[in-house]
Design a protein around this motif. Sequence first.
Motif, PDB file in Angstrom:
ATOM      1  N   ASP A 131     -34.994   2.766  20.435  1.00 15.60           N
ATOM      2  CA  ASP A 131     -33.978   1.956  20.485  1.00 15.60           C
ATOM      3  C   ASP A 131     -32.711   2.073  19.568  1.00 15.60           C
ATOM      4  O   ASP A 131     -31.738   1.454  19.489  1.00 15.60           O
ATOM      5  CB  ASP A 131     -34.592   0.604  19.975  1.00 15.60           C
ATOM      6  N   GLU A 132     -32.832   3.276  18.616  1.00 16.68           N
ATOM      7  CA  GLU A 132     -31.834   3.799  17.556  1.00 16.68           C
ATOM      8  C   GLU A 132     -30.585   4.520  18.555  1.00 16.68           C
ATOM      9  O   GLU A 132     -29.578   4.331  18.079  1.00 16.68           O
ATOM     10  CB  GLU A 132     -31.965   4.478  16.669  1.00 16.68           C
ATOM     11  N   VAL A 133     -30.989   5.026  19.542  1.00 15.07           N
ATOM     12  CA  VAL A 133     -29.977   5.838  20.404  1.00 15.07           C
ATOM     13  C   VAL A 133     -28.742   5.018  20.875  1.00 15.07           C
ATOM     14  O   VAL A 133     -27.694   5.513  20.643  1.00 15.07           O
ATOM     15  CB  VAL A 133     -30.760   6.485  21.448  1.00 15.07           C
ATOM     16  N   PRO A 134     -29.028   4.137  21.311  1.00 13.42           N
ATOM     17  CA  PRO A 134     -27.771   3.128  22.054  1.00 13.42           C
ATOM     18  C   PRO A 134     -26.777   2.916  21.017  1.00 13.42           C
ATOM     19  O   PRO A 134     -25.298   2.956  21.206  1.00 13.42           O
ATOM     20  CB  PRO A 134     -28.383   2.054  22.569  1.00 13.42           C
ATOM     21  N   ALA A 135     -27.224   2.620  19.689  1.00 15.28           N
ATOM     22  CA  ALA A 135     -26.289   2.316  18.469  1.00 15.28           C
ATOM     23  C   ALA A 135     -25.547   3.705  18.217  1.00 15.28           C
ATOM     24  O   ALA A 135     -24.243   3.596  17.580  1.00 15.28           O
ATOM     25  CB  ALA A 135     -26.917   2.070  17.385  1.00 15.28           C
ATOM     26  N   MET A 136     -25.932   4.924  18.652  1.00 10.91           N
ATOM     27  CA  MET A 136     -24.988   5.778  18.305  1.00 10.91           C
ATOM     28  C   MET A 136     -24.023   6.147  19.156  1.00 10.91           C
ATOM     29  O   MET A 136     -23.111   6.926  18.935  1.00 10.91           O
ATOM     30  CB  MET A 136     -26.128   7.220  18.592  1.00 10.91           C
ATOM     31  N   LEU A 137     -23.905   5.453  20.567  1.00 10.78           N
ATOM     32  CA  LEU A 137     -23.039   5.708  21.436  1.00 10.78           C
ATOM     33  C   LEU A 137     -21.891   4.805  21.382  1.00 10.78           C
ATOM     34  O   LEU A 137     -21.793   3.817  22.234  1.00 10.78           O
ATOM     35  CB  LEU A 137     -23.558   5.474  22.856  1.00 10.78           C
ATOM     36  N   ASP A 138     -21.251   4.898  20.260  1.00 12.88           N
ATOM     37  CA  ASP A 138     -20.121   3.922  19.712  1.00 12.88           C
ATOM     38  C   ASP A 138     -18.831   4.010  20.712  1.00 12.88           C
ATOM     39  O   ASP A 138     -19.038   5.075  21.335  1.00 12.88           O
ATOM     40  CB  ASP A 138     -20.077   4.004  18.238  1.00 12.88           C
ATOM     41  N   ASP A 139     -17.919   3.358  20.190  1.00 15.16           N
ATOM     42  CA  ASP A 139     -16.641   3.188  21.239  1.00 15.16           C
ATOM     43  C   ASP A 139     -15.844   4.908  21.001  1.00 15.16           C
ATOM     44  O   ASP A 139     -15.585   5.381  21.884  1.00 15.16           O
ATOM     45  CB  ASP A 139     -15.771   2.308  20.799  1.00 15.16           C
ATOM     46  N   LEU A 140     -15.762   5.264  19.661  1.00 12.82           N
ATOM     47  CA  LEU A 140     -15.384   6.821  19.421  1.00 12.82           C
ATOM     48  C   LEU A 140     -16.089   7.871  20.223  1.00 12.82           C
ATOM     49  O   LEU A 140     -15.355   8.790  20.793  1.00 12.82           O
ATOM     50  CB  LEU A 140     -15.130   6.893  17.699  1.00 12.82           C
ATOM     51  N   PHE A 141     -17.211   7.893  19.917  1.00 14.94           N
ATOM     52  CA  PHE A 141     -17.987   8.792  20.804  1.00 14.94           C
ATOM     53  C   PHE A 141     -18.018   8.781  22.131  1.00 14.94           C
ATOM     54  O   PHE A 141     -17.669   9.703  22.898  1.00 14.94           O
ATOM     55  CB  PHE A 141     -19.548   8.569  20.388  1.00 14.94           C
ATOM     56  N   LEU A 142     -18.097   7.418  22.884  1.00 12.35           N
ATOM     57  CA  LEU A 142     -17.801   7.619  24.112  1.00 12.35           C
ATOM     58  C   LEU A 142     -16.364   7.543  24.554  1.00 12.35           C
ATOM     59  O   LEU A 142     -16.033   8.243  25.814  1.00 12.35           O
ATOM     60  CB  LEU A 142     -18.213   5.956  24.773  1.00 12.35           C
ATOM     61  N   GLU A 143     -15.506   7.407  23.718  1.00 12.10           N
ATOM     62  CA  GLU A 143     -14.109   8.040  24.227  1.00 12.10           C
ATOM     63  C   GLU A 143     -13.768   9.407  24.270  1.00 12.10           C
ATOM     64  O   GLU A 143     -13.293   9.877  25.186  1.00 12.10           O
ATOM     65  CB  GLU A 143     -13.027   7.381  22.968  1.00 12.10           C
ATOM     66  N   ARG A 144     -14.450  10.207  23.327  1.00 10.74           N
ATOM     67  CA  ARG A 144     -14.619  11.568  23.304  1.00 10.74           C
ATOM     68  C   ARG A 144     -15.242  12.118  24.742  1.00 10.74           C
ATOM     69  O   ARG A 144     -15.030  13.195  25.055  1.00 10.74           O
ATOM     70  CB  ARG A 144     -15.119  12.116  21.902  1.00 10.74           C
ATOM     71  N   VAL A 145     -16.619  11.521  24.900  1.00 11.57           N
ATOM     72  CA  VAL A 145     -17.181  11.778  26.113  1.00 11.57           C
ATOM     73  C   VAL A 145     -16.225  11.679  27.489  1.00 11.57           C
ATOM     74  O   VAL A 145     -16.075  12.599  28.339  1.00 11.57           O
ATOM     75  CB  VAL A 145     -18.399  10.901  26.268  1.00 11.57           C
ATOM     76  N   ALA A 146     -15.322  10.487  27.499  1.00 10.18           N
ATOM     77  CA  ALA A 146     -14.428  10.421  28.486  1.00 10.18           C
ATOM     78  C   ALA A 146     -13.382  11.507  28.399  1.00 10.18           C
ATOM     79  O   ALA A 146     -13.148  12.161  29.554  1.00 10.18           O
ATOM     80  CB  ALA A 146     -13.662   9.177  28.399  1.00 10.18           C
ATOM     81  N   ASN A 147     -12.968  11.916  27.422  1.00 11.21           N
ATOM     82  CA  ASN A 147     -11.919  12.832  27.373  1.00 11.21           C
ATOM     83  C   ASN A 147     -12.504  14.264  27.675  1.00 11.21           C
ATOM     84  O   ASN A 147     -12.249  15.111  28.496  1.00 11.21           O
ATOM     85  CB  ASN A 147     -11.346  13.039  25.834  1.00 11.21           C
ATOM     86  N   ARG A 148     -13.759  14.411  27.263  1.00 11.06           N
ATOM     87  CA  ARG A 148     -14.567  15.832  27.833  1.00 11.06           C
ATOM     88  C   ARG A 148     -14.627  15.759  29.186  1.00 11.06           C
ATOM     89  O   ARG A 148     -14.499  16.953  29.868  1.00 11.06           O
ATOM     90  CB  ARG A 148     -15.986  15.773  27.113  1.00 11.06           C
ATOM     91  N   PHE A 149     -15.072  14.702  29.772  1.00 14.50           N
ATOM     92  CA  PHE A 149     -15.227  14.578  31.435  1.00 14.50           C
ATOM     93  C   PHE A 149     -13.756  14.959  31.999  1.00 14.50           C
ATOM     94  O   PHE A 149     -13.816  15.677  33.106  1.00 14.50           O
ATOM     95  CB  PHE A 149     -15.821  13.294  31.465  1.00 14.50           C
ATOM     96  N   ARG A 150     -12.726  14.422  31.534  1.00 18.84           N
ATOM     97  CA  ARG A 150     -11.434  14.677  32.049  1.00 18.84           C
ATOM     98  C   ARG A 150     -11.023  16.222  31.965  1.00 18.84           C
ATOM     99  O   ARG A 150     -10.679  16.744  32.785  1.00 18.84           O
ATOM    100  CB  ARG A 150     -10.312  14.002  31.267  1.00 18.84           C
TER     101      ARG A 150
END
Length: 82
Positions: free
Chosen positions: A47-66
Motif C-alpha cells: 500500500d506504500e507504493v501508490p504514495a510514491m507515484l506523486d505528481d512530479l514522478f508521473l509528470e516525468r513518466v508522461a515526458n518519458r512516454f512522449r
Amino acid sequence: MRFVQDIPHPHFRIGLYAWNSKYIVKIEAGPYEQTYKISEMDITEPDEVPAMLDDLFLERVANRFRDMDQDWQETGERNGVM
C-alpha cells in the motif's frame, strides 16, 4: 508474477505485481510500457507504493512516454517503415 492491485490513474494503466522478492510497478500508455522494480526489503507494505507515484514522478513518466513515442516514430521514418 502475482498481481497485487491496480492503481487508478486517468491517463495511464498502472499495475502493481509481486515477483522474486520485488514489487513491480508497470505503467502503460498505448503501446508503451515503463517498469519499476522495488525490493520488498525497501517497502514494508504494498500500500506504500501508490504514495510514491506523486505528481512530479508521473509528470516525468508522461515526458518519458512522449520521448519513447518520438524515438519510435523517428526510427520508423528513418528506416522507411512508417
